[in-house]
Each structure stands twice: as C-alpha cells, then as structure tokens.
Design a protein around this motif. Structure first.
Motif, mmCIF file in Angstrom:
data_model
loop_
_atom_site.group_PDB
_atom_site.id
_atom_site.type_symbol
_atom_site.label_atom_id
_atom_site.label_comp_id
_atom_site.label_asym_id
_atom_site.label_seq_id
_atom_site.Cartn_x
_atom_site.Cartn_y
_atom_site.Cartn_z
ATOM 1 N N THR A 218 0.865 -1.182 0.000
ATOM 2 C CA THR A 218 0.000 0.000 0.000
ATOM 3 C C THR A 218 0.903 1.233 0.000
ATOM 4 O O THR A 218 2.109 1.132 0.146
ATOM 5 C CB THR A 218 -0.904 0.036 1.246
ATOM 6 O OG1 THR A 218 -0.066 0.128 2.414
ATOM 7 C CG2 THR A 218 -1.776 -1.190 1.337
ATOM 8 N N GLY A 219 0.276 2.410 -0.146
ATOM 9 C CA GLY A 219 1.043 3.650 -0.064
ATOM 10 C C GLY A 219 1.499 4.207 -1.385
ATOM 11 O O GLY A 219 2.365 5.090 -1.431
ATOM 12 N N PHE A 220 0.931 3.735 -2.484
ATOM 13 C CA PHE A 220 1.300 4.264 -3.797
ATOM 14 C C PHE A 220 0.773 5.697 -3.954
ATOM 15 O O PHE A 220 -0.246 6.055 -3.370
ATOM 16 C CB PHE A 220 0.717 3.391 -4.911
ATOM 17 C CG PHE A 220 1.319 2.015 -4.985
ATOM 18 C CD1 PHE A 220 2.532 1.818 -5.619
ATOM 19 C CD2 PHE A 220 0.679 0.920 -4.412
ATOM 20 C CE1 PHE A 220 3.097 0.550 -5.700
ATOM 21 C CE2 PHE A 220 1.235 -0.355 -4.483
ATOM 22 C CZ PHE A 220 2.447 -0.534 -5.126
ATOM 23 N N ASN B 217 -3.574 11.310 -2.900
ATOM 24 C CA ASN B 217 -2.350 11.471 -2.108
ATOM 25 C C ASN B 217 -1.161 11.716 -3.047
ATOM 26 O O ASN B 217 -0.294 10.866 -3.218
ATOM 27 C CB ASN B 217 -2.113 10.227 -1.247
ATOM 28 C CG ASN B 217 -0.935 10.398 -0.299
ATOM 29 O OD1 ASN B 217 -0.506 11.520 -0.001
ATOM 30 N ND2 ASN B 217 -0.390 9.287 0.179
ATOM 31 N N PRO B 218 -1.127 12.906 -3.670
ATOM 32 C CA PRO B 218 -0.100 13.186 -4.692
ATOM 33 C C PRO B 218 1.232 13.634 -4.088
ATOM 34 O O PRO B 218 1.710 14.730 -4.361
ATOM 35 C CB PRO B 218 -0.749 14.294 -5.515
ATOM 36 C CG PRO B 218 -1.564 15.054 -4.517
ATOM 37 C CD PRO B 218 -2.084 14.029 -3.534
ATOM 38 N N TYR B 219 1.844 12.773 -3.283
ATOM 39 C CA TYR B 219 3.109 13.164 -2.650
ATOM 40 C C TYR B 219 4.240 13.264 -3.657
ATOM 41 O O TYR B 219 5.260 13.887 -3.405
ATOM 42 C CB TYR B 219 3.463 12.213 -1.499
ATOM 43 C CG TYR B 219 3.589 10.752 -1.857
ATOM 44 C CD1 TYR B 219 4.695 10.261 -2.556
ATOM 45 C CD2 TYR B 219 2.609 9.837 -1.474
ATOM 46 C CE1 TYR B 219 4.815 8.916 -2.876
ATOM 47 C CE2 TYR B 219 2.722 8.490 -1.778
ATOM 48 C CZ TYR B 219 3.831 8.026 -2.481
ATOM 49 O OH TYR B 219 3.955 6.696 -2.793
ATOM 50 N N ASN B 220 4.087 12.601 -4.793
ATOM 51 C CA ASN B 220 4.961 12.880 -5.934
ATOM 52 C C ASN B 220 4.078 13.035 -7.164
ATOM 53 O O ASN B 220 2.858 13.106 -7.045
ATOM 54 C CB ASN B 220 6.059 11.815 -6.095
ATOM 55 C CG ASN B 220 5.563 10.487 -6.646
ATOM 56 O OD1 ASN B 220 4.405 10.332 -7.019
ATOM 57 N ND2 ASN B 220 6.447 9.508 -6.685
ATOM 58 N N ASP B 221 4.677 13.105 -8.332
ATOM 59 C CA ASP B 221 3.908 13.329 -9.560
ATOM 60 C C ASP B 221 3.893 12.076 -10.428
ATOM 61 O O ASP B 221 3.909 12.160 -11.642
ATOM 62 C CB ASP B 221 4.480 14.524 -10.335
ATOM 63 C CG ASP B 221 5.992 14.425 -10.519
ATOM 64 O OD1 ASP B 221 6.577 13.365 -10.175
ATOM 65 O OD2 ASP B 221 6.604 15.389 -10.988
ATOM 66 N N ALA B 222 3.826 10.896 -9.743
ATOM 67 C CA ALA B 222 3.947 9.607 -10.437
ATOM 68 C C ALA B 222 5.280 9.552 -11.175
ATOM 69 O O ALA B 222 5.378 9.060 -12.300
ATOM 70 C CB ALA B 222 2.775 9.359 -11.380
#
Length: 544
Positions: free
Chosen positions: A514-516, A521-526
C-alpha cells in the motif's frame, strides 16, 4: 501448475541468477519490485551524468537532493534541505541543511558537502545539464555546517527547481575524482534510503540503508529492478504479480486496470509529447515547411490511437492543462487541415510531381524522412504511425526508426535525426521550464555535440529575451507577457508539433503493498523510477 506460480518461479530464477550468492544470503524479507521496459547499460552509479548512462537506483534510491519539487502542484518537499529563503532582491538564496545525516560510509553530511556538489558542477561544466552555472549563479558557499548560501549576479528564481534536484555527494570521496565524465562510481556512497548491492543486465537490487536519517523508513528491505524489452512484456509482469510498480506508457491504462482487482494506475499530466523537427537539417530548416507539415498532422487522431482516449491531444500552445488557466492568455486552436497543408507546401516551393510525390525546392523528390522513437515504446510507435499516414496524404514519405534508449536519446541530443517523438526535456510548475529547456541557447549545441535539452536546435532572440525577462522578475503581469511572446513566436516558427499531453505512467500491482501515489495522495507526480520523485514512493510504500 497455475500460470501465476510459474511466473513467480521464473522471477525467482531470474533474480537468483542475476544476484550474487553473498547478496542472497542477506535474504531481505520485503522486496519491492520494479519492472522497466528498457535495457540498461554498464554498471554506473554516477549521479551527475545523464540518466541514460547511470543505473536506475542512482538518483531515486542512493543519492538525495536538497528538496523535491512536485511538477503537478509545485509543492516543495524537504530532503537534505529543511528550509530555504530568497532575499528581497532575489540575488541570495539561503538553504538550511538537515542535521544528523550520515553517508553510508559513516561520515557526516554537512552544508560543506552540498557546497562541494554545486561547485563540482562549476568545475565540470559538461555535468551541469540544467545550466545552473549559466543562469546568473556566481557562488555557492557553506557559511557553517548547516547553512548554504547561493549568490546570484542576476536574479533567477526559476532556477530553484534545478538547485533543489541536484544530487549531493560526499566531498571526502569525490574531491579525488579527476574526470567525473568517465567515473562509473561502482561503489556509490550516498545518504539515500538504499545502498547499491547487486547488478546484472537483467536485474538490479538495492538494500535498505540501516542508518537512514528518516526514522522508520523505508518500510521495505530491498528494491529490485527487472528489465524487459517492451511495454507489453513489462505489463505482463505487473499483471502476474511479478512486479509491484512500472513506469510504462501503455496505450490504455483503463484496460490494464480492468484486467485485475490488484491492477491500478495514476497518470497525472505534467508534460507534453512533441514531434520535434531537426531545424538545422533541410528542409526542416524552413519554417514554412515545418508549419505546413504541422498542419497536416491530426493530433486528435494521434492521441486517440496512442492512448485510447485516456490522454487528450496537446494544446498547440504547448501549455498543459494544469497551467492553462493561469498562463494561456489567448485561445490557441489546432490548425489541422490537409488541403490547406498541401497548398501551403506548394506555395512554399515544395511542389508535387505528376505521381503525387513531394519535391524539394531543387525539383528533386524529397527523401523518405525517418521518425525517431524508442524501441518497443508502443505509444510513441503508434503516434509515429499516425503521423506517417497523415504526411503520406500530402506526398511526404516517412519511416519509423525504432532505437534503444542510448541511440534514441543520443540521436535527439546530437542532432542526427530528421523528426523525432519525445517529451519536453524540462518541465515544472510554470510553462517557463518547458520553453527554457527547449529553446534556451545554453541548452543547444552544434550538430554532433550533445545538446542537453534543446532537441530541435531552435533559438530565437525574442524567445531568449523573454526567457530572461521571466526569470529576473517576480511580477506576474511581466511574466505573463513573456510567456505570450514565447507562445506566439514558437507557434509562428513551429520547431515542434505538440502531439498529446504527457502523463507520468504510474502502473501498480497493489496485491502486496500500500502507499502508492494517487490523485488523493499526490506526494509525488507519479515520477519515473530513476528520478528523485520516485524516492518518495520507495519511502511511502509498505507491505500489506
């Protein structure tokens, strides 16, 4: 035997063959597996050389930067820097570095290592691919163990994004490296969450850094990269559960997600896919020719066939959706019109013969032009097929030139191609980053030499001036006028054709972790798995 079990056993054999017996003896319990639709080169963990030359974990798992700037929302996440501030005149940037951080050899990290890392780029200009030292920066010094001071001769606030992303290396090891352009750094020492451990052409593995500065992170013991030769093969590994994550440009992510309850994706738009023209090579030197060719291309058809409607055609102004409200002051419409394109080519001196073949200004038949794409990249191959069919209707013959990453990127950067499909080699929270990377003279080079990001080798004094205006002011109205000038000039001269929006291709198998990152939850920009943004994913994923 169940096919999934067969595939898992196959994975075990691949990894076992690829990794050393000493490494396997460590037997990490939780392994996060990444699949890559590419073949990597020799063992090289030099974080300063271009990404196609160093291995994938280098700037995502082993080395860290001062900050991470999220390209889809501009959010700044502290890494080895904890805070930053510009002076009122924007000529001084002060960064506070993180205390109690150690390199994996046990030596302490300090602001001195950070200052060394930046000054190392100054001493080795070929490594300064972001042009940090060409953009007004005059000095970088550590005033004490936790304070880093950047001094600028002229203001350049957009440069923060590139300063933030520069990898930090240990001065005590790198000060003795005399030729970093050839240094392969096979025993890397960084501050990151993982340590390099095993390498082969089929699999890479990094192990958890037991002394990492972030308490309780990472939650996985190892990250493994597996190589495949095509997007389709990589997708199969994800669907089977052999891999947990892949940065893969498949035609239809919705169809992928429908194949399994564990399959999901996140494709946020943060760039554009372009058809680049090599503007120093005839007839692509001729703006009239380029403009007519652009008019013959149906970008809606390109987007529909390449991504099955999951990604739209690009705005012809080359400003992507999240930035249009703020920065696109005038509507820009696509000019697709085959009849008009045919007439425009003739009017520009490129007539047709009786058989419908397009002729050059010298009266001789134009050669068949190659469209350069990455080998096995199904989305780009499909785009090239549509472009090729479109151009056939105006008498221009083309062929698709599939090349492995090294020769693909090398062809674009050294100017040996005719036309090529690629993304904008610079992007960020405003259109400035796209246009600066693409058209700044500092990022171009003579044919045969490596251009860091000006792939079209197109420059224009009006654009150069507008880029400088934007970077030296914080007045939004002045910046808007600069962007308007750039957009107008680029659309008139057509050094590229914006084909489709460019998304980051995050595909996941969520059966084990989990945690993707996601829209919620845009903690990065993919981010791609070989960049600083992927480090946040490796830190956030945890076993179910």
């Amino acid at each position: 035997m169940h096919s999934k079990v067969k595939m898992l056993l196959s994975l075990s054999l691949i990894v076992t063959a690829a990794l050393s017996s000493a490494a396997l003896a460590q037997n990490p319990k939780t392994v996060f597996t990444v699949v890559r639709d590419t073949q990597w080169g020799a063992e090289n963990y030099n974080p300063f050389i271009p990404g196609d030359q160093h291995l994938l974990p280098t700037n995502s798992a082993i080395y860290e930067s001062l900050f991470f700037v999220n390209s889809i929302n501009g959010k700044v996440t502290p890494v080895l820097g904890t805070k930053y501030a510009w002076s009122k005149d924007n000529k001084t940037l002060t960064v506070t570095t993180r205390p109690n951080v150690k390199f994996t050899d046990g030596q302490a990290f300090s602001a001195s290592d950070a200052a060394f890392s930046f000054n190392y780029l100054k001493a080795n200009p070929a490594l300064d691919t972001s042009g940090i030292w060409k953009s007004g920066l005059s000095s970088v010094k550590a005033s004490n163990a936790s304070t880093l001071v950047f001094t600028f001769a002229t203001p350049n606030t957009p440069i923060f994004q590139y300063i933030a992303a520069t990898p930090m290396v240990p001065e005590h090891l790198w000060k003795d490296v005399k030729d970093p352009s050839t240094f392969t750094n096979t025993k890397p020492v960084g501050t990151g969450p993982f340590m390099a451990e095993s390498y082969s052409q089929q699999a890479l593995r990094v192990l958890k850094n037991p002394n990492y500065w972030m308490a309780g992170k990472p939650a996985v013991d190892a990250v493994v990269w597996l190589a495949t030769s095509t997007n389709d093969a990589a997708q199969l590994k994800l669907l089977s559960g052999e891999a947990d994550y892949g940065y893969i440009g498949i035609p239809d992510p919705k169809a992928y997600a429908a194949k399994s309850a564990d399959a999901s994706y996140w494709w946020p738009t943060n760039n554009i896919n372009f058809l680049y023209f090599n503007t120093v090579k005839g007839p692509f030197k001729d703006a009239a020719f380029r403009k007519a060719v652009a008019q013959a291309i149906d970008t809606k058809e390109v987007a529909q066939k390449a991504y099955a409607g999951a990604v739209p055609a690009a705005n012809p102004a080359a400003i992507f959706p999240g930035q249009q409200k703020e920065w696109l002051s005038k509507a820009a419409k696509a000019t697709f019109d085959v009849t008009a394109a045919d007439k425009a080519l003739t009017a520009a001196g490129y007539k047709k013969d009786s058989s419908g073949t397009r002729l050059g200004k010298d009266g001789k038949a134009l050669p068949s032009f190659k469209i350069l794409v990455g080998a096995g990249w199904t989305d780009f191959i499909t785009m090239a097929q549509v472009v090729s069919n479109n151009l056939k209707k105006v008498g221009i013959s083309t062929s698709i030139d599939q090349q492995a990453w090294g020769s693909y990127s090398g062809g674009l950067q050294t100017g040996s191609y005719d036309m090529g499909i690629s993304w904008g080699w610079g992007n960020g929270s405003t259109p400035y980053y796209t246009f600066n990377a693409a058209f700044n003279p500092d990022f171009s080079a003579p044919v045969g030499k490596t251009a860091p990001s000006n792939l079209a080798r197109y420059t224009n004094p009006a654009i150069t001036k507008a880029l400088k205006t934007f970077s030296t002011t914080s007045d939004e109205a002045t910046q808007q006028k600069a962007i308007d000038t750039i957009v107008t000039t680029v659309m008139k001269d057509q050094p590229w054709v914006p084909l489709t929006d460019r998304v980051n291709f995050g595909l996941f198998n969520t059966s084990k972790f989990t945690g993707f990152p996601s829209a919620e939850n845009p903690y990065n920009d993919a981010s791609p798995d070989d960049t600083a943004g992927a480090r946040l994913m490796f830190l956030n994923v945890k076993p179910k």
